[in-house]
Design a protein around this motif. Structure first.
Motif, PDB file in Angstrom:
ATOM      1  N   ARG A 177       0.666  -1.223  -0.118  1.00  0.00           N
ATOM      2  CA  ARG A 177      -0.046   0.156  -0.076  1.00  0.00           C
ATOM      3  C   ARG A 177       0.973   1.182   0.033  1.00  0.00           C
ATOM      4  NH1 ARG A 177      -2.713  -3.220   3.471  1.00  0.00           N
ATOM      5  NH2 ARG A 177      -2.414  -1.718   5.347  1.00  0.00           N
ATOM      6  N   HIS A 178       1.940   1.151   0.818  1.00  0.00           N
ATOM      7  CA  HIS A 178       2.881   2.428   0.768  1.00  0.00           C
ATOM      8  C   HIS A 178       3.270   2.529  -0.627  1.00  0.00           C
ATOM      9  CE1 HIS A 178       6.813   4.471   1.451  1.00  0.00           C
ATOM     10  NE2 HIS A 178       7.376   3.383   1.018  1.00  0.00           N
ATOM     11  N   PHE A 179       3.822   1.391  -1.392  1.00  0.00           N
ATOM     12  CA  PHE A 179       4.403   1.650  -2.492  1.00  0.00           C
ATOM     13  C   PHE A 179       3.224   2.106  -3.558  1.00  0.00           C
ATOM     14  CE2 PHE A 179       5.670   0.194  -6.778  1.00  0.00           C
ATOM     15  CZ  PHE A 179       6.983   0.701  -7.011  1.00  0.00           C
ATOM     16  N   MET A 220       3.021  12.909   4.386  1.00  0.00           N
ATOM     17  CA  MET A 220       3.957  11.970   4.919  1.00  0.00           C
ATOM     18  C   MET A 220       3.202  11.089   6.376  1.00  0.00           C
ATOM     19  SD  MET A 220       7.070  12.688   7.541  1.00  0.00           S
ATOM     20  CE  MET A 220       6.004  13.012   8.914  1.00  0.00           C
ATOM     21  N   ARG A 221       2.282  11.725   6.906  1.00  0.00           N
ATOM     22  CA  ARG A 221       1.373  11.079   7.882  1.00  0.00           C
ATOM     23  C   ARG A 221       0.378  10.141   7.419  1.00  0.00           C
ATOM     24  NH1 ARG A 221       0.075  16.281  11.937  1.00  0.00           N
ATOM     25  NH2 ARG A 221       2.266  16.008  12.736  1.00  0.00           N
ATOM     26  N   ILE A 222      -0.278  10.386   6.282  1.00  0.00           N
ATOM     27  CA  ILE A 222      -1.059   9.239   5.633  1.00  0.00           C
ATOM     28  C   ILE A 222      -0.303   8.181   4.964  1.00  0.00           C
ATOM     29  CG2 ILE A 222      -3.007  10.922   5.868  1.00  0.00           C
ATOM     30  CD1 ILE A 222      -2.912  11.140   2.874  1.00  0.00           C
ATOM     31  N   ASP A 223       0.926   8.130   4.795  1.00  0.00           N
ATOM     32  CA  ASP A 223       1.834   7.073   4.047  1.00  0.00           C
ATOM     33  C   ASP A 223       1.506   5.884   4.831  1.00  0.00           C
ATOM     34  OD1 ASP A 223       3.684   5.238   3.453  1.00  0.00           O
ATOM     35  OD2 ASP A 223       5.011   6.729   2.901  1.00  0.00           O
ATOM     36  N   PRO A 224       0.954   5.047   4.364  1.00  0.00           N
ATOM     37  CA  PRO A 224       0.532   3.643   4.883  1.00  0.00           C
ATOM     38  C   PRO A 224       1.526   3.114   6.211  1.00  0.00           C
ATOM     39  CG  PRO A 224      -0.379   3.330   2.528  1.00  0.00           C
ATOM     40  CD  PRO A 224       0.521   4.819   2.889  1.00  0.00           C
ATOM     41  N   ALA A 225       2.934   3.237   5.549  1.00  0.00           N
ATOM     42  CA  ALA A 225       4.174   2.686   6.373  1.00  0.00           C
ATOM     43  C   ALA A 225       3.992   3.340   7.742  1.00  0.00           C
ATOM     44  CB  ALA A 225       5.240   2.921   5.543  1.00  0.00           C
TER      45      ALA A 225
END
Length: 104
Positions: free
Chosen positions: A34-36, A79-84
């Motif tokens: 999901r991050h990618f 940045m904060r909503i980046d899944p990782a």
């Protein structure tokens, strides 16, 4: 790089438990997928300049994401909503940044 947009870099690091391959589960693999996908979406939207990581997985491993955004607050939210980051498998630090040179 476009007009009035500002540039930012965030540095990602795996949480210590994930430095050991045996601690990875399907959950972590799904989060990385999901991050990618999220990074690909940002690239398609013209917000991502570049993303990548160092080779291997150890205590020195880190990833970077370089963004263009209207403000620090927008970059912080991206940045904060980046899944990782949001799902707690990576920590992240955001910095104002300026790309001085870039290969075409």
């Amino acid at each position: 790089m476009s007009g009035d947009k500002k540039q930012f870099i965030y540095v990602l690091r795996l949480i210590p438990a994930l430095l050991n391959d045996s601690n990875w589960t399907k959950r972590e693999e799904d989060i990385v997928d999901r991050h990618f996908s999220r990074l690909q979406k940002l690239l398609n939207e013209g917000k991502l300049i570049l993303a990548g990581k160092t080779a291997g997985i150890d205590e020195k491993t880190f990833g970077i994401v370089i963004l263009e955004a209207d403000s620090y607050e927008e970059a912080l939210e991206l940045m904060r909503i980046d899944p990782a980051v949001a799902e707690g498998i990576m920590t992240a630090e955001l910095y104002p940044y300026h790309v001085a040179l870039m290969r075409r």
